[in-house]
Scaffold this motif. Structure first.
Motif, PDB file in Angstrom:
ATOM      1  N   MET A   1     130.768  43.427  45.570  1.00 40.92           N
ATOM      2  CA  MET A   1     131.119  43.776  47.042  1.00 40.92           C
ATOM      3  C   MET A   1     131.208  42.759  47.990  1.00 40.92           C
ATOM      4  N   ILE A   2     129.952  41.800  48.208  1.00 45.29           N
ATOM      5  CA  ILE A   2     129.945  40.871  49.037  1.00 45.29           C
ATOM      6  C   ILE A   2     130.943  39.749  48.847  1.00 45.29           C
ATOM      7  N   ARG A   3     131.523  39.441  47.468  1.00 41.67           N
ATOM      8  CA  ARG A   3     132.342  38.566  46.933  1.00 41.67           C
ATOM      9  C   ARG A   3     133.591  38.976  47.582  1.00 41.67           C
ATOM     10  N   LYS A   4     134.175  40.379  47.626  1.00 42.50           N
ATOM     11  CA  LYS A   4     135.196  40.868  48.249  1.00 42.50           C
ATOM     12  C   LYS A   4     135.407  40.510  49.644  1.00 42.50           C
ATOM     13  N   ILE A   5     134.402  40.643  50.264  1.00 37.93           N
ATOM     14  CA  ILE A   5     134.431  40.518  51.617  1.00 37.93           C
ATOM     15  C   ILE A   5     134.670  39.065  51.984  1.00 37.93           C
ATOM     16  N   PHE A   6     133.714  38.258  51.296  1.00 38.05           N
ATOM     17  CA  PHE A   6     133.758  36.970  51.578  1.00 38.05           C
ATOM     18  C   PHE A   6     135.273  36.205  50.909  1.00 38.05           C
ATOM     19  N   ALA A   7     135.863  37.063  50.164  1.00 34.98           N
ATOM     20  CA  ALA A   7     137.355  36.492  49.650  1.00 34.98           C
ATOM     21  C   ALA A   7     138.195  36.729  50.745  1.00 34.98           C
ATOM     22  N   VAL A   8     138.246  37.708  51.400  1.00 37.60           N
ATOM     23  CA  VAL A   8     138.969  38.225  52.458  1.00 37.60           C
ATOM     24  C   VAL A   8     139.068  37.276  53.558  1.00 37.60           C
ATOM     25  N   ILE A   9     137.689  36.875  54.015  1.00 37.57           N
ATOM     26  CA  ILE A   9     137.417  36.093  55.023  1.00 37.57           C
ATOM     27  C   ILE A   9     137.950  34.542  54.832  1.00 37.57           C
ATOM     28  N   CYS A  10     137.544  34.180  53.359  1.00 35.13           N
ATOM     29  CA  CYS A  10     138.353  32.843  52.960  1.00 35.13           C
ATOM     30  C   CYS A  10     139.622  32.682  53.234  1.00 35.13           C
ATOM     31  N   GLY A  11     140.212  33.993  52.492  1.00 39.93           N
ATOM     32  CA  GLY A  11     141.812  33.966  52.813  1.00 39.93           C
ATOM     33  C   GLY A  11     142.192  33.899  54.085  1.00 39.93           C
ATOM     34  N   LEU A  12     141.744  34.617  55.016  1.00 39.55           N
ATOM     35  CA  LEU A  12     142.017  34.696  56.426  1.00 39.55           C
ATOM     36  C   LEU A  12     142.075  33.376  56.977  1.00 39.55           C
ATOM     37  N   LEU A  13     140.824  32.548  56.925  1.00 31.34           N
ATOM     38  CA  LEU A  13     140.620  31.236  57.312  1.00 31.34           C
ATOM     39  C   LEU A  13     141.554  30.347  56.733  1.00 31.34           C
ATOM     40  N   ALA A  14     141.797  30.234  55.303  1.00 31.54           N
ATOM     41  CA  ALA A  14     142.776  29.457  55.043  1.00 31.54           C
ATOM     42  C   ALA A  14     144.126  29.484  55.336  1.00 31.54           C
ATOM     43  N   GLY A  15     144.501  30.615  55.500  1.00 33.12           N
ATOM     44  CA  GLY A  15     146.266  31.193  55.961  1.00 33.12           C
ATOM     45  C   GLY A  15     146.248  30.390  57.340  1.00 33.12           C
ATOM     46  N   CYS A  16     145.058  30.672  58.296  1.00 37.67           N
ATOM     47  CA  CYS A  16     145.069  30.480  59.825  1.00 37.67           C
ATOM     48  C   CYS A  16     145.097  28.905  59.939  1.00 37.67           C
TER      49      CYS A  16
ATOM     50  N   LEU B   1     147.231  41.641  56.166  1.00 39.15           N
ATOM     51  CA  LEU B   1     147.322  42.723  56.879  1.00 39.15           C
ATOM     52  C   LEU B   1     147.474  42.374  58.432  1.00 39.15           C
ATOM     53  N   PRO B   2     146.220  41.762  58.745  1.00 37.50           N
ATOM     54  CA  PRO B   2     146.249  41.242  60.229  1.00 37.50           C
ATOM     55  C   PRO B   2     147.327  40.344  60.637  1.00 37.50           C
ATOM     56  N   ALA B   3     147.752  39.396  59.971  1.00 34.48           N
ATOM     57  CA  ALA B   3     148.943  38.668  60.426  1.00 34.48           C
ATOM     58  C   ALA B   3     150.239  39.584  60.420  1.00 34.48           C
TER      59      ALA B   3
ATOM     60  N   ILE C   1     154.078  43.517  65.841  1.00 30.81           N
ATOM     61  CA  ILE C   1     154.228  43.606  67.228  1.00 30.81           C
ATOM     62  C   ILE C   1     154.969  42.462  67.837  1.00 30.81           C
ATOM     63  N   ALA C   2     154.929  41.384  67.454  1.00 34.08           N
ATOM     64  CA  ALA C   2     156.035  40.182  67.908  1.00 34.08           C
ATOM     65  C   ALA C   2     157.475  40.849  67.696  1.00 34.08           C
ATOM     66  N   GLU C   3     157.687  41.338  66.373  1.00 30.95           N
ATOM     67  CA  GLU C   3     159.117  41.775  66.355  1.00 30.95           C
ATOM     68  C   GLU C   3     159.599  42.974  67.330  1.00 30.95           C
ATOM     69  N   TYR C   4     158.720  43.811  67.381  1.00 35.54           N
ATOM     70  CA  TYR C   4     158.871  44.801  68.613  1.00 35.54           C
ATOM     71  C   TYR C   4     159.232  44.420  69.872  1.00 35.54           C
ATOM     72  N   THR C   5     158.182  43.347  70.189  1.00 42.39           N
ATOM     73  CA  THR C   5     158.596  42.671  71.459  1.00 42.39           C
ATOM     74  C   THR C   5     159.815  42.005  71.705  1.00 42.39           C
ATOM     75  N   ALA C   6     160.258  41.523  70.455  1.00 45.51           N
ATOM     76  CA  ALA C   6     161.499  40.755  70.353  1.00 45.51           C
ATOM     77  C   ALA C   6     162.801  41.444  70.658  1.00 45.51           C
ATOM     78  N   LEU C   7     162.611  42.659  69.671  1.00 48.90           N
ATOM     79  CA  LEU C   7     163.686  43.585  70.011  1.00 48.90           C
ATOM     80  C   LEU C   7     163.646  44.491  71.026  1.00 48.90           C
ATOM     81  N   THR C   8     162.749  44.873  71.599  1.00 46.77           N
ATOM     82  CA  THR C   8     162.792  45.504  72.862  1.00 46.77           C
ATOM     83  C   THR C   8     162.635  44.837  74.179  1.00 46.77           C
ATOM     84  N   GLY C   9     162.202  43.677  74.258  1.00 45.15           N
ATOM     85  CA  GLY C   9     162.230  42.780  75.368  1.00 45.15           C
ATOM     86  C   GLY C   9     160.636  42.899  76.175  1.00 45.15           C
ATOM     87  N   TYR C  10     160.156  43.925  75.907  1.00 49.68           N
ATOM     88  CA  TYR C  10     158.788  44.196  76.499  1.00 49.68           C
ATOM     89  C   TYR C  10     157.734  44.236  75.581  1.00 49.68           C
TER      90      TYR C  10
END
Length: 144
Positions: A1-16, A83-85, A91-100
């Motif tokens: 379980m710890i490995r899975k959490i660490f995997a998600v954190i590592c993936g998030l950091l690598a992508g960012c 998923l967070p990205a 949200i950015a697409e909604y903002t672009a399409l609606t203008g708000y």
């Protein structure tokens, strides 16, 4: 379980980190546009194609790293990682399409048609790319 959490954190950091590295490099490539108001974290002025390509490359890298570190269920970990990205792009697409901007009044926002289309492509392509590269990362992670 710890490995899975660490995997998600590592993936998030690598992508960012990869996305921020590309952004820093492009700021030096287009110095005049960097100081304009069109250069933001999610939008790089009129360079919407570059933003889409970099975002999808970062998605692939994040999914791959999550799969490598997780060693099993790489596809699921990759989806959780991006998923967070995906939510931010939605949200950015909604903002672009609606203008708000939702939940906050900043006035009317304008984005070009290219930015709107590229955000739609990013939203549609994120999960399949993460799924595929998470699987590839899982295969590599099991070997080592």
């Amino acid at each position: 379980m710890i490995r899975k959490i660490f995997a998600v954190i590592c993936g998030l950091l690598a992508g960012c980190l990869l996305s921020m590295a590309f952004s820093a490099g492009l700021r030096y490539r287009f110095p005049d546009e960097f100081y304009s108001l069109d250069w933001r974290i999610l939008q790089w002025g009129d360079h919407w194609f570059l933003r889409a390509v970099v975002s999808l490359i970062s998605t692939a890298w994040a999914g791959f790293i999550a799969g490598v570190v997780g060693r099993d269920r790489g596809r699921t970990l990759a989806i959780i990682t991006v998923l967070p990205a995906w939510i931010i792009w939605l949200i950015a697409e909604y903002t672009a399409l609606t203008g708000y901007f939702p939940f906050y009044d900043v006035g009317e926002i304008y984005m070009s048609l290219g930015n709107k289309i590229s955000m739609g492509v990013i939203i549609i392509a994120m999960f399949p790319i993460a799924w595929n590269f998470g699987n590839q990362g899982e295969i590599i992670g099991q070997e080592y």
